[in-house]
Scaffold this motif. Structure first.
Motif, PDB file in Angstrom:
ATOM      1  N   VAL A  38      36.790 -28.474  54.050  1.00 49.91           N
ATOM      2  CA  VAL A  38      37.395 -29.656  53.438  1.00 49.91           C
ATOM      3  C   VAL A  38      38.770 -29.294  52.885  1.00 49.91           C
ATOM      4  O   VAL A  38      38.996 -28.162  52.474  1.00 49.91           O
ATOM      5  CB  VAL A  38      36.466 -30.239  52.345  1.00 49.91           C
ATOM      6  CG1 VAL A  38      36.385 -29.322  51.146  1.00 49.91           C
ATOM      7  CG2 VAL A  38      36.916 -31.624  51.921  1.00 49.91           C
ATOM      8  N   PHE A  39      39.668 -30.270  52.948  1.00 46.98           N
ATOM      9  CA  PHE A  39      40.975 -30.094  52.308  1.00 46.98           C
ATOM     10  C   PHE A  39      41.032 -31.043  51.126  1.00 46.98           C
ATOM     11  O   PHE A  39      40.914 -32.256  51.300  1.00 46.98           O
ATOM     12  CB  PHE A  39      42.104 -30.415  53.299  1.00 46.98           C
ATOM     13  CG  PHE A  39      43.477 -30.253  52.714  1.00 46.98           C
ATOM     14  CD1 PHE A  39      43.975 -29.000  52.440  1.00 46.98           C
ATOM     15  CD2 PHE A  39      44.266 -31.343  52.425  1.00 46.98           C
ATOM     16  CE1 PHE A  39      45.230 -28.833  51.897  1.00 46.98           C
ATOM     17  CE2 PHE A  39      45.534 -31.186  51.886  1.00 46.98           C
ATOM     18  CZ  PHE A  39      46.006 -29.933  51.625  1.00 46.98           C
ATOM     19  N   SER A  40      41.151 -30.506  49.937  1.00 43.71           N
ATOM     20  CA  SER A  40      41.270 -31.400  48.782  1.00 43.71           C
ATOM     21  C   SER A  40      42.682 -31.284  48.236  1.00 43.71           C
ATOM     22  O   SER A  40      43.256 -30.194  48.224  1.00 43.71           O
ATOM     23  CB  SER A  40      40.244 -31.040  47.712  1.00 43.71           C
ATOM     24  OG  SER A  40      40.488 -29.761  47.223  1.00 43.71           O
TER      25      SER A  40
ATOM     26  N   TYR B  45      42.405 -25.663  51.039  1.00 46.10           N
ATOM     27  CA  TYR B  45      41.541 -25.820  52.206  1.00 46.10           C
ATOM     28  C   TYR B  45      40.362 -24.881  52.005  1.00 46.10           C
ATOM     29  O   TYR B  45      40.537 -23.660  51.978  1.00 46.10           O
ATOM     30  CB  TYR B  45      42.318 -25.481  53.474  1.00 46.10           C
ATOM     31  CG  TYR B  45      41.531 -25.719  54.721  1.00 46.10           C
ATOM     32  CD1 TYR B  45      41.197 -27.012  55.100  1.00 46.10           C
ATOM     33  CD2 TYR B  45      41.081 -24.672  55.511  1.00 46.10           C
ATOM     34  CE1 TYR B  45      40.455 -27.245  56.227  1.00 46.10           C
ATOM     35  CE2 TYR B  45      40.348 -24.907  56.653  1.00 46.10           C
ATOM     36  CZ  TYR B  45      40.041 -26.194  56.998  1.00 46.10           C
ATOM     37  OH  TYR B  45      39.292 -26.430  58.121  1.00 46.10           O
TER      38      TYR B  45
END
Lengths: 370, 171
Positions: A302-304, A316
């Motif tokens: 996931v990319f936050s 990432y």
């Protein structure tokens, strides 16, 4: 007679923002070529994170950015919560916003006052650092630490706010609001600062897209409110009212003015948060049975991202289902303007403008270097 | 969510992605084959994903693959797309994307230095950026052992204590 001289700016220099170096090839006082040279403080955060438990990383990550450490905790916590499907309690969202906005003000103060360093206006940093210290006092009371707080954790915040802190925050905001016009007089209306920043180091919009510059650089050139807090709201930013200051001509002075206006907006946000937040309730979700140190995060990538004072900041995060991250990549907000920006847009300016670029674009060395 | 499904359908109608996934609100991940990455990136750029947020790499050592991850951001509809592809780990080479996203230049140098991936067409990809005088495996690879490296590189120093405790003081 033309003669090119190689000049080292940094890593130890009063106009330098952190352990960072720029090699300048100058003719007279005009920069002909600039080569950024990070790698002065390589501590290998990303590698270190792969060798620590999910919870232990919290002690490491705030150190990536000293002026505004809380964004790291927030963006890490958000990513881990997405992977582990943790629901954060309502009150924790609001407390997180207080912390993030206070940190944002602290960073903007440092950078607004910091322009005094390169322009020779030494009252600026003196005032700004003193006022930032009042924010650190509040942080100390909430989290127990002044600079690296480790307060925002996956699942919420570490503990509830101490009693009576709301009053103290309000007092500080009142004080800062009275103080801001003085900053305006001292810095923005100062002929010395204006002479050095107006129409200086202009950043066109296409360049922002080309390099990937975000934050004040992008907003001040495109005239659009490109702010993650508005575009992709996290915490409870969609429930408070605030404006994103923009401009269509991005010289150093405009960027400074936007910083000033953003402090006003942050004050407005914190006031609303104090007003709207639930007065009690849990502040931390239970993330695992037993010890958080044996906690495993499900597989996923996931990319936050969140908005920090310098632009879009992201992690990432890759998990292979074990008790440690498999890989974490940090997208430092100042990466584009700190590397390619320096190389492409400093040639043609004067030596003393280099420090002004670093300040107004908010180049934070450890974010680039990690 | 409906809007994101439309984007995925649009991508599927033009390319042959190996896998698509809605990661979270406003985020899509798409796995492409190597040869499709450049055309997919160029197409996405024309559709509003004007910003390359980051290019990074993941070392899947058990599969013997490197995964390149291009993260794109569209500021107008706030959707982030992860464009991912896996390349061979033994001979890590990939064509550069600086003609599509010029800002990728530094990220490619970064990935080259930390993983050893070669980006063909990037004129500067072999120049040192962070690690001056580095003489070992690229440090972010999973088979690089930092402990062994520091033992090999630095001597164990003997610490000599020259403090002589006086009477009543702790040793």
């Amino acid at each position: 007679m033309k003669r090119q001289v190689k000049l080292f700016l940094g890593p130890n220099h009063p106009g330098m923002h952190g352990n960072f170096s720029v090699h300048l090839y100058v003719d007279g006082d005009i920069v002909e070529k600039a080569r950024p040279l990070p790698g002065m403080l390589h501590r290998g955060f990303e590698k270190l994170m792969e060798r620590r438990l999910w919870m232990n990383n919290l002690a490491l990550i705030p150190r990536i950015c000293v002026p505004e450490p809380d964004i790291n905790e927030m963006v890490y916590a958000m990513g881990v919560e997405t992977l582990a499907k943790v629901d954060v309690p309502e009150r924790a969202h609001w407390i997180r916003m207080i912390i993030l906005e206070l940190a944002r003000i602290a960073n903007h103060l440092m950078s607004l006052g910091g322009i005094g360093g390169p322009t020779g206006l030494y009252t600026g940093p003196n005032w700004a650092i003193a006022d930032r210290d009042l924010i650190l006092d509040i942080f100390e009371e909430i989290t127990g630490a002044r600079v690296y707080h480790m307060y925002i954790v996956p699942g919420g915040v570490r503990k509830d706010l101490p009693k009576g802190i709301e009053k103290k925050i309000e007092n500080f905001l009142d004080y800062l609001e009275k103080r801001l016009p003085e900053y305006d007089d001292l810095i923005l209306k100062n002929p010395m600062v204006q002479a050095r920043t107006v129409d200086n180091i202009v950043l066109p919009e296409e360049v922002c897209w080309e390099l990937g510059v975000t934050g004040i650089g992008l907003r001040s050139s495109s005239g659009k409110p490109y702010d993650i807090r508005k575009v992709d709201p996290y915490a409870r930013y969609d429930e408070v009212e605030f404006e994103v200051p923009t401009a269509t001509y991005s010289d150093a002075y405009t960027r400074l003015t936007i910083k000033y206006k953003e402090i006003q907006q942050s004050i407005r946000i914190i006031r609303q948060v104090l007003d709207k937040m639930p007065k009690e309730g849990p502040v931390r979700a239970r993330i695992s049975r037993g010890s958080a140190l044996r906690w495993r995060v499900p597989k996923g990538q996931v990319f936050s991202h969140i908005e920090c004072a310098r632009g879009e900041y992201g992690y990432y995060i890759v998990s292979d289902g074990s008790n440690m991250p498999y890989r974490i990549a940090v997208r430092g907000a100042s990466y584009p303007q700190g590397l390619l920006g320096i190389e492409k847009y400093l040639p043609g300016t004067r030596i003393d403008d280099v420090a002004i670029w670093l300040d107004t674009m908010g180049v934070c060395a450890p974010e680039i270097d990690r | 969510m409906n809007f994101m499904n439309n984007i995925i359908e649009d991508i599927k109608s033009r390319f042959n992605p190996e896998n698509t996934e809605i990661v979270k609100k406003n985020q899509i991940a798409i796995d492409f084959k190597n040869e499709e990455v450049h055309s997919a990136l160029a197409y996405l750029k024309s559709q509003g994903w004007k910003q390359l947020t980051i290019l990074t790499c993941v070392d899947w050592i058990k599969e013997n693959k490197f995964q390149l991850v291009y993260i794109l951001m569209n500021w107008d509809n706030s959707i982030t797309i992860q464009v991912r592809t896996k390349i061979d780990r033994d001979n890590p080479k990939f064509r550069t994307v600086i003609n599509i996203y010029p800002g990728a230049e530094m990220y490619e140098r970064d990935v080259h230095e930390f993983f050893g991936v070669e980006f063909e067409g990037n004129p500067n990809h072999e120049k040192e950026l962070f690690l001056e005088l580095w003489d070992d495996l690229p440090p972010m690879r999973k088979d690089f052992d930092p402990l062994a490296y520091s033992k090999k590189k630095f001597d164990v120093r003997e610490y000599k204590v020259d403090f002589i405790p006086k009477e009543g003081e702790a040793e």
